[in-house]
Write an enzyme that holds these catalytic residues in place. Structure first.
Site, short mmCIF file in Angstrom:
data_model
loop_
_atom_site.label_atom_id
_atom_site.label_comp_id
_atom_site.label_asym_id
_atom_site.label_seq_id
_atom_site.Cartn_x
_atom_site.Cartn_y
_atom_site.Cartn_z
N GLY A 242 0.76 -1.25 0.00
CA GLY A 242 0.00 0.00 0.00
C GLY A 242 0.78 1.28 0.00
O GLY A 242 0.19 2.36 -0.18
N GLU A 284 3.96 -6.75 1.39
CA GLU A 284 3.29 -7.04 0.10
C GLU A 284 3.24 -5.81 -0.79
O GLU A 284 2.18 -5.37 -1.22
CB GLU A 284 1.84 -7.50 0.37
N PRO A 285 4.38 -5.21 -1.10
CA PRO A 285 4.34 -3.98 -1.91
C PRO A 285 4.08 -4.29 -3.38
O PRO A 285 4.60 -5.28 -3.92
CB PRO A 285 5.76 -3.41 -1.74
N GLY A 286 3.29 -3.48 -4.02
CA GLY A 286 3.07 -3.61 -5.46
C GLY A 286 3.51 -2.33 -6.14
O GLY A 286 4.61 -2.23 -6.69
N ARG A 287 2.65 -1.33 -6.00
CA ARG A 287 2.85 -0.04 -6.66
C ARG A 287 4.24 0.56 -6.46
O ARG A 287 4.87 1.02 -7.41
CB ARG A 287 1.80 0.90 -6.07
N ARG A 323 -6.40 4.20 -14.96
CA ARG A 323 -6.29 4.85 -13.65
C ARG A 323 -6.79 6.31 -13.64
O ARG A 323 -7.40 6.74 -12.68
CB ARG A 323 -4.83 4.80 -13.15
N CYS A 353 -15.63 5.80 -26.48
CA CYS A 353 -16.88 6.57 -26.36
C CYS A 353 -17.32 6.72 -24.91
O CYS A 353 -18.34 6.16 -24.49
CB CYS A 353 -17.96 5.89 -27.19
N GLU A 354 -16.51 7.41 -24.14
CA GLU A 354 -16.81 7.71 -22.73
C GLU A 354 -16.14 9.06 -22.44
O GLU A 354 -14.97 9.24 -22.80
CB GLU A 354 -16.16 6.69 -21.77
N TYR A 382 -0.73 -1.23 -11.99
CA TYR A 382 -2.15 -1.09 -12.31
C TYR A 382 -2.36 -0.39 -13.66
O TYR A 382 -3.30 0.36 -13.84
CB TYR A 382 -2.90 -0.38 -11.18
C1 LIG Z 1 -3.38 -4.83 -3.83
C2 LIG Z 1 -2.79 -5.47 -2.66
C3 LIG Z 1 -1.45 -5.24 -2.32
C4 LIG Z 1 -0.57 -4.27 -3.06
O1 LIG Z 1 -0.95 -2.97 -2.90
P1 LIG Z 1 0.00 -1.78 -3.44
O2 LIG Z 1 -0.76 -0.56 -3.14
O3 LIG Z 1 0.20 -1.99 -4.90
O4 LIG Z 1 1.27 -1.86 -2.68
C5 LIG Z 1 -0.93 -5.93 -1.25
N1 LIG Z 1 -1.69 -6.80 -0.53
C6 LIG Z 1 -2.98 -7.04 -0.82
C7 LIG Z 1 -3.75 -7.99 0.00
C8 LIG Z 1 -3.58 -6.38 -1.89
O5 LIG Z 1 -4.86 -6.61 -2.16
#
Ligand SMILES: *Cc1c(COP(=O)(O)O)cnc(C)c1O
Length: 410
Positions: A242, A284-287, A323, A353-354, A382
């Site tokens: 997050g 659990e980093p993504g972004r 996004r 068309c939006e 994303y």
């Molecule tokens: C989406 C998600 C993440 C990653 O979130 P980011 O904002 O991309 O870091 C981690 N854990 C869970 C359970 C998620 O649903």
């Protein structure tokens, strides 16, 4: 690194001229920088080590960017995976992430997906992050059938409100995610849940694009208090993902270091001072790993003036990158060639068309013309993973710039 080369006047990423690629390849497309991706991962990991986080396991959230080259590149650096579907499980395994580094989140895990995860290793994956007791009962049943003991963590809903877009906030009572503290305490001894599962951890994840760490501190406090109340010791605490990205370049967002310092201090304050239990910490980093590694390259089809509005209609649309339409997100737009044209207020819109099909409204850019190429920045998270075939359009292609500067399709 992304910059306009002073000599050629064209945008370069890691020394590669985007113009050269864009004239050869059909736009629109995504392009990822392996250098930026690995820098982001290593920055996150080093921040954990510098802040004395115990045996950190960094599970990249595949949903932000499941591209094979991206995942393989992170696997090589030692990353684990946070997955939310059977498809992401298969992708992680095929890219070389071992099952002992995979955590499985999500409220709707199916029987088929749970079996797939159980089969991936002796006792399945590192952890099923369980979101309901109905799900736990099913995991227990399937593990019994497979003669295994599934490793599970309970995802606590810490009931905190976070300052982010309402679509990506997940840690409040009214949200579908996680379990309430009192339900966890009530169900800790029920045999129908625990005969073939072993409670190895607790987890939280309170939302995405978090730019204020107060809620994170509060959520970790809740997690630690719950852990103490159970009277058990845990192999790990999973503090979720997050951490936000500075899309607006305001330089006032918490860094990886700020974040790790907060996590470390919170664990010290709410847990280590009260018990000798020292669980490892899972992230659990993504972004924060993938966002800045990606660029979306799109070409102006034509321009149009309507009253006071000047539109540049580009060949990329909200089906390619959603996004800005879905979250009202800001993404910096850079024309890939330096220009001396007059700067005008521009709306960058797609062909869909939006009305929401817009990458930026009222942005000040040198006046665009047909065939000009622009780059939408920080789209590695994303971006392609949320693309669709809406309006029967093809999905955008993806390219990868390796650390050696080689461009390949992926
Ligand atoms: C989406 C998600 C993440 C990653 O979130 P980011 O904002 O991309 O870091 C981690 N854990 C869970 C359970 C998620 O649903």
């Amino acid at each position: 690194m992304t910059k306009i080369n002073d000599k050629s006047k064209y945008l370069h990423i890691d020394g590669v001229s985007i113009n050269e690629i864009a004239v050869k390849l059909k736009t629109p497309f995504y392009i990822y920088s392996e250098t930026t991706l690995s820098e982001n991962y290593l920055k996150f990991k080093e921040a954990a080590i510098e802040n004395k986080i115990i045996n950190p396991l960094i599970c990249f959230a595949l949903k932000s960017n499941p591209n094979k080259k991206v995942v393989k590149s992170l696997a090589k650096l030692g990353a684990g995976a946070d997955i939310v579907s059977g498809g992401e499980l298969k992708r992680s395994l095929e890219c070389g992430i071992c099952p002992q580094k995979i955590v499985f989140s999500g409220v709707g895990k199916t029987e088929e997906e749970i079996n797939l995860a159980l089969k991936s290793h002796k006792n399945g994956i590192y952890s099923f992050n369980v979101e309901s007791f109905e799900e736990l009962e099913l995991i227990n049943k399937l593990a019994a059938k497979a003669k295994k003991t599934a490793r599970v963590a309970l995802r606590l809903n810490p009931q905190v409100q976070v300052k982010t877009h309402k679509h990506i906030s997940t840690g409040f009572k009214t949200h579908k995610f996680g379990l309430l503290r009192e339900d966890i305490l009530k169900n800790l001894k029920q045999r129908k849940y625990w005969s073939h599962t072993s409670l190895v951890g607790l987890s939280i994840h309170i939302g995405s694009q978090l730019t204020c760490l107060k809620a994170t501190d509060k959520a970790i406090k809740e997690l630690c208090q719950l852990a103490l109340e159970t009277g058990k010791s845990f192999e790990f605490f999973d503090v979720g993902g997050g951490l936000g990205v500075d899309y607006e370049r305001t330089k006032d967002k918490p860094s990886c270091f700020d974040y790790m310092k907060l996590v470390s201090n919170a664990l010290e304050k709410y847990y280590y001072t009260r018990t000798n239990d020292r669980p490892r910490v899972v992230f659990e980093p993504g972004r924060v790993i993938s966002a800045t590694s990606g660029h979306f390259i799109t070409k102006v089809i034509r321009t149009k003036t309507s009253g006071d509005c000047f539109f540049a209609i580009v060949d990329g649309g909200m089906n390619d990158f959603v996004r800005t339409s879905l979250y009202g997100a800001y993404h910096e737009i850079i024309p890939i060639k330096k220009s001396k044209r007059k700067v005008v207020s521009t709306d960058i819109v797609g062909p869909i068309c939006e009305t929401a099909d817009c990458f930026g409204s009222g942005i000040m850019l040198p006046k665009l013309m047909a065939n000009d190429i622009i780059s939408v920045s920080d789209v590695g998270a994303y971006g392609h993973s949320m693309s669709s075939n809406y309006n029967m359009r093809d999905k955008p292609r993806e390219f990868f710039i390796s650390k050696k500067g080689k461009v390949s399709k992926c």
